[in-house]
Design an enzyme around this catalytic site. Structure first.
Site, short mmCIF file in Angstrom:
data_model
loop_
_atom_site.label_atom_id
_atom_site.label_comp_id
_atom_site.label_asym_id
_atom_site.label_seq_id
_atom_site.Cartn_x
_atom_site.Cartn_y
_atom_site.Cartn_z
N TYR A 149 0.84 -1.20 0.00
CA TYR A 149 0.00 0.00 0.00
C TYR A 149 0.88 1.25 0.00
O TYR A 149 0.61 2.22 -0.74
CB TYR A 149 -0.88 -0.05 1.24
CG TYR A 149 -1.72 1.17 1.52
CD1 TYR A 149 -2.93 1.37 0.86
CD2 TYR A 149 -1.34 2.08 2.49
CE1 TYR A 149 -3.73 2.48 1.15
CE2 TYR A 149 -2.12 3.19 2.79
CZ TYR A 149 -3.32 3.38 2.12
OH TYR A 149 -4.11 4.46 2.42
N LYS A 153 0.87 4.23 -2.75
CA LYS A 153 0.55 5.61 -2.39
C LYS A 153 1.71 6.55 -2.67
O LYS A 153 1.51 7.72 -3.01
CB LYS A 153 0.14 5.67 -0.92
CG LYS A 153 -1.21 5.02 -0.62
CD LYS A 153 -2.35 5.73 -1.34
CE LYS A 153 -3.71 5.27 -0.86
NZ LYS A 153 -4.83 5.99 -1.50
#
Length: 257
Positions: A149, A153
């Protein structure tokens, strides 16, 4: 004189509109006068929201996402602003990571966000104006777990800067918001399972609390408005002070708490 924070007559597309942050985004942008197009994977997630229209797609499927956006642009034209908010994580650490998890996290959080916004960036550049706001995470700025993640991001930041640099001359702005822990309903089941969880979370935050969805939405409104007309390619942590420094280190090592 009209407030530069108003968006009267503007159309804003918000992805992940049915989620905890998304619902606050819809409310804040509507109160600022914008017509809001809500995007999510299921129409039921958009029920009850004050929307001028909706787009449905599963962002993990990049081809389907791009097709839905291209179809919308052909039928309704180009929005004035976009808030790319949809995302997902399993809250994994390196010991839980494998190729499938890595691929799925990047699929929705980076590849899908690119597929959604790329056609809009091109349309905005052709028109000569537009603003994009990407909801990233403090995980893009420092490591707090969630490695796949976090990589996705962080990729959003690089992508936003590319838009800012290469499309700025055509009137397109792109900025990034990096929230810390946001108190959305996603926390409810974790707190139900462990009511003491926040005792471990909050000491890391200088403000002593998690961020509210409204605070993320207000930052997105600022970036999308004429109040930020000279701002592009920037990254704004909305994180209750988490990335300012290590409060827990100060408390435990220096203050002896």
């Amino acid at each position: 004189m009209t407030s530069p924070f108003r968006l009267d007559g503007k159309t804003v597309l918000i992805s992940g509109a049915g989620g905890g942050i998304g619902q606050s985004l819809v409310e804040v942008f509507r109160k600022a006068g914008a017509s809001v197009i809500g995007a999510d994977r299921d129409a039921r997630m958009l029920d009850g929201l004050d929307l001028a229209g909706q787009i449905l797609f599963e962002q993990a499927d990049a081809k389907a996402t791009r097709a839905a956006i291209v179809r919308y642009l052909a039928e309704h034209g180009t929005p004035d602003a976009v808030v790319s908010n949809a995302g997902f994580t399993r809250a994994e650490h390196l010991g839980q990571l494998d190729d499938d998890i890595w691929a799925s996290e990047l699929a929705i959080n980076l590849n899908g966000a690119y597929a959604m916004t790329d056609p809009i960036v091109s349309a905005m550049a052709e028109r000569g104006s537009g603003s994009l706001v990407f909801i990233s995470s403090v995980n893009a700025l420092a490591h707090f777990g969630n490695p796949a993640y976090s990589a996705a991001k962080a990729g959003l930041i690089a992508y936003a800067k590319a838009i800012a640099v290469e499309r700025g001359g055509q009137g397109v702005r792109a900025n990034v918001i990096c929230p810390g822990s946001v108190r959305t309903p996603a926390w409810d089941h974790r707190l139900a399972a462990d009511p003491t969880l926040l005792d471990n979370v909050l000491p890391h935050y200088p403000l002593g609390r998690m961020v509210l969805p409204l605070e993320v939405a207000n930052a997105a409104l600022f970036y999308s408005s004429d109040a930020a007309s000279g701002i592009t390619g920037t990254v704004l942590p909305v994180d209750a002070g988490l990335t300012a420094g290590n409060l827990r280190f100060v408390d435990e090592v220096l203050r002896g708490k």
